[in-house]
Enzyme design. Sequence first.
Site, PDB file in Angstrom:
ATOM      1  CG  ASP A   1      -2.133   1.028   1.599  1.00  0.00           C
ATOM      2  OD1 ASP A   1      -1.742   2.238   0.765  1.00  0.00           O
ATOM      3  OD2 ASP A   1      -2.321   1.934   2.319  1.00  0.00           O
TER       4      ASP A   1
ATOM      5  CE  LYS B   1      -1.813   6.392  -3.687  1.00  0.00           C
ATOM      6  NZ  LYS B   1      -2.497   5.784  -1.760  1.00  0.00           N
TER       7      LYS B   1
ATOM      8  CG  ASP C   1      -9.641   4.053   1.357  1.00  0.00           C
ATOM      9  OD1 ASP C   1      -9.084   4.854   2.448  1.00  0.00           O
ATOM     10  OD2 ASP C   1      -8.447   3.477   0.240  1.00  0.00           O
TER      11      ASP C   1
END
Length: 586
Positions: A9, A69, A180
């Site tokens: 992850d 990210k 999420d």
Amino acid sequence: MSELIVGIDLGTTQSAVAVVDSGFPILLADENGDRLTPSAVWFAESGEVEVGSKALRRSGVESVVTSVKSLMGRRCDEVPGRLTDAGKVVTPAGELSPEKISSFILGRLQEIAQSHLEKPVLKAVITVPAYFHDAQRAATKRAGELAGLEVVRILSEPTAAALSFGLDRLNEHSKVAVFDLGGGTFDVSILEMRDGVFEVISTAGDTELGGDNFDRSIATSMAKRFDLDWNGLDPLDQVRWIDEARRVKHSLSEAENATYRIPFVGESELSRLDLEELMKGELGRMERCCHRALQDGQLKSGDLSSVVMVGGSSRIPCVQALVRKVFEQEPDLSQHPDEAIAKGAAIQAGILSGAIQEVLLLDVTPLSLGIETMGGLMNVLIPRNTTIPCKAGEMFTNAVDYQTQMQVKVLQGERELAADNWTLGLFDVEFESHRRGQARVGVEFRIDADGILSVLARDISTGKDTIIEVGSAAVDVRESRVEQMVSESVEYAFEDMKARVFEEARLKAQELLPAVQSALEQAGEFLSQDERSSIIECKKEVENALEAGVGALLKASVEKLDEATETLAAILVERATGEFFSGPQG
Ligand code: ADP
Ligand code: MG
């Protein structure tokens, strides 16, 4: 023995690595026993690099890169001030690409796994938000490769969460939503599980919504309470204020109240209600995404057997309350919010390596893919929410006599006009010279299991193929966010439709007008004066509507002209076949 593949992850704020051991996914801890590694990288001028909590402990804001990210696969104008023109991040060790920086995090996770498993780790499944577009997925894959990892699969995060949720429910047939909410991104997806098959039905989200937003809101509102100008604080102070905000936010997930304290500045009470008030805008955005996921899947909340909450920020009480309200049921909190995604990645890795059997996984495209056609319109080949891997094709022809080249513009997005969508790639296809409308060029889109697109164009008469992998093509993204794209497609649906109606009518008019003109000339005396003047009048109307640029008007007048010329067309056909002279004259 199955081969070793780890699941990773690669989060915005924290990352984790997991592996399947005796049929179960487990997270691997570092030498301090920590299972989560902050996604932070520290750089020294000497080239020395530190990753994770060690990086966070180093002082100096400029030398620690976080949230890399959100820069993956982006252009500099999409993330103002964060990337150089060349798409690099400025660090004390020089200018580095986001992929390169991510590769240090991946390298660290690889190291943790290797020391745990006591053997080389060379293959990985890496997760990305469902909303990552092609270039972002490709960049993530490259980051893995830079770390010396073969990335055997890129997996969407909600799918990973559903996998860890569904592993012990393989015999059930149900639909679940995965909600999420992490540090920087928000995703909501609806999946169907049936006989060990997981299929993503729909997905929605926001790539710039998460815990970081709440931290910032808390910090800036506290500055206001202390009568301080947030922008006047120096960057190091801002970091301190945000760290304190995060601490308070975390306490509020347990307690009703917490104290915000900045030494030598002041302290102030913050309640859960205060936090909810600060998060109002974000809560609204989350709610809209949830409704859209339901709508796209043509589902009602009652169709869902569970709503699984994951991501660190899903611990916030008002977020749980929102989920309860929107989906009209108790959220499922059975999954560890920080670990579910890595575990799901490990399960996928286990499926690929053969360590786990009986599970199959299907993912979907987050946005429609197509090409630009005549008049600058978007021609969708693969609609949004299509299960991948998939392929789709269509036949195109030349618009101009003896044209030997056609430009294929690969588009991604939900808007009717090509220019409003994102251009993923641009290439020329050559074909044999033909009269207008005679050339035949087949264009096929293929999306592989990683969600990476390749485009094939074939000249049917020669069988010659042009193939490009768009995954590695330069990305020329007009808008910065998918969320924006989708909401705009709804917002502008009406204008877009009008624009399409106009464009289509314009193309038709352009064909019709010269044809009518030459027909009028050819028909000569065989056309009555009345008919002739009514056609000329209709023709004038089309020309006026073209000038006025009003789609509906143009469409109507084109139809009228089409009708008015029916007799004219019949006359010409009859004349051409000679029957006109032998048939009865009226
Ligand atoms: P990402 O996937 O973006 O890396 P995570 O899912 O790991 O993010 O979640 C990180 C976020 O969760 C951070 O913003 C963090 O502040 C938040 N978070 C972690 N624990 C709590 C908590 N107890 N209460 C509220 N937020 C939390
Ligand atoms: Mg996450």
